[in-house]
Design a protein around this motif. Structure first.
Motif, short mmCIF file in Angstrom:
data_model
loop_
_atom_site.label_atom_id
_atom_site.label_comp_id
_atom_site.label_asym_id
_atom_site.label_seq_id
_atom_site.Cartn_x
_atom_site.Cartn_y
_atom_site.Cartn_z
N THR A 1 28.81 37.94 44.67
CA THR A 1 28.69 37.97 46.13
C THR A 1 30.02 37.61 46.77
OG1 THR A 1 26.34 37.42 46.02
CG2 THR A 1 27.46 37.01 48.11
N ALA A 2 30.67 36.57 46.25
CA ALA A 2 31.98 36.16 46.77
C ALA A 2 33.00 37.28 46.60
CB ALA A 2 32.45 34.89 46.08
N ALA A 3 33.01 37.90 45.43
CA ALA A 3 33.96 38.99 45.17
C ALA A 3 33.70 40.17 46.11
CB ALA A 3 33.86 39.43 43.71
N THR A 4 32.44 40.51 46.31
CA THR A 4 32.09 41.61 47.22
C THR A 4 32.51 41.29 48.64
OG1 THR A 4 30.23 42.25 45.81
CG2 THR A 4 30.18 43.02 48.09
N LEU A 5 32.24 40.07 49.08
CA LEU A 5 32.64 39.67 50.43
C LEU A 5 34.16 39.79 50.60
CD1 LEU A 5 30.37 36.55 50.99
CD2 LEU A 5 30.39 38.61 52.40
N LYS A 6 34.90 39.32 49.62
CA LYS A 6 36.36 39.37 49.70
C LYS A 6 36.86 40.81 49.75
CE LYS A 6 36.99 35.10 47.11
NZ LYS A 6 37.41 34.56 45.81
N GLU A 7 36.30 41.66 48.89
CA GLU A 7 36.74 43.05 48.83
C GLU A 7 36.39 43.78 50.13
OE1 GLU A 7 38.72 46.24 47.64
OE2 GLU A 7 38.68 44.34 46.56
N ASN A 8 35.17 43.57 50.62
CA ASN A 8 34.78 44.23 51.87
C ASN A 8 35.61 43.74 53.05
OD1 ASN A 8 32.83 45.73 50.56
ND2 ASN A 8 31.14 44.39 51.14
N THR A 9 35.93 42.46 53.06
CA THR A 9 36.76 41.90 54.13
C THR A 9 38.16 42.48 54.08
OG1 THR A 9 35.49 39.86 54.08
CG2 THR A 9 37.64 39.76 55.12
N LYS A 10 38.70 42.59 52.89
CA LYS A 10 40.03 43.17 52.72
C LYS A 10 40.06 44.61 53.25
CE LYS A 10 43.36 44.18 49.06
NZ LYS A 10 43.59 44.12 47.60
N GLN A 11 39.03 45.39 52.90
CA GLN A 11 38.96 46.78 53.34
C GLN A 11 38.77 46.85 54.86
OE1 GLN A 11 39.52 49.58 51.42
NE2 GLN A 11 39.60 50.54 53.44
N THR A 12 37.93 46.00 55.41
CA THR A 12 37.70 45.99 56.86
C THR A 12 38.97 45.64 57.61
OG1 THR A 12 35.38 45.40 56.56
CG2 THR A 12 36.34 44.94 58.72
#
Length: 162
Positions: A134-145
């Motif tokens: 979940t943390a990794a997904t949040l970080k990746e999605n935030t980076k892309q956003t």
């Protein structure tokens, strides 16, 4: 353990129960009341989120808070992994005595703690892995956003409006 109402029952998971016991153990005559109220609120929030997610709902997070939320999941996953040895020890219980009940209960307790897909240890480690994912997904999605936002800002800045 549940918090019961006329039409609503909120289940207390192991974390809620442990939190409530910890708060009560801290002492004071008001501690049990505060612990119960706080735990009921937390359990209700988790139940509402689970219901929303199972109904196909979604959660929107303020972009400024995503890093903090990802850090929370990372920290919780690490705490769980750090505690895994303690959890593993739950399966290494010796019989309390030589009587038939004690000698038969110890292997069952051990199986509940670590055995199969329903064992506490396996589920505990899966939860730690889910938190880390979940943390990794949040970080990746935030980076892309953030990258998308920057690209949008750059493309608007390139044109002149009259």
């Amino acid at each position: 353990m549940t918090a019961e109402g006329e039409d609503n029952q909120v289940q207390f998971d192991a974390t809620d129960q442990a939190y409530m016991r910890h708060q009560i153990d801290q002492g004071g005559w008001i501690a049990p009341v505060g612990a119960v109220a706080s735990t009921i609120a937390r359990a209700a929030d988790k139940a509402a989120l689970a219901h929303s997610q199972s109904a196909g709902g979604s959660m929107r997070i303020d972009l400024d808070k995503v890093d903090e939320l990802a850090r929370f999941f990372d920290d919780e996953a690490q705490k769980m992994l750090d505690r895994a040895d303690e959890v593993r020890d739950l399966s290494l219980v010796d019989p309390a005595g030589g009587d038939p009940v004690s000698t038969q209960a110890a292997p069952i307790y051990s199986h509940v703690a670590s055995g199969g897909g329903s064992g506490y240890l396996e589920n505990y480690l899966q939860l730690a892995d889910l938190f880390a994912q979940t943390a990794a997904t949040l970080k990746e999605n935030t980076k892309q956003t953030r990258l998308d936002d920057q690209n949008s800002a750059d493309s608007f800045g390139g044109g002149r409006l009259a």
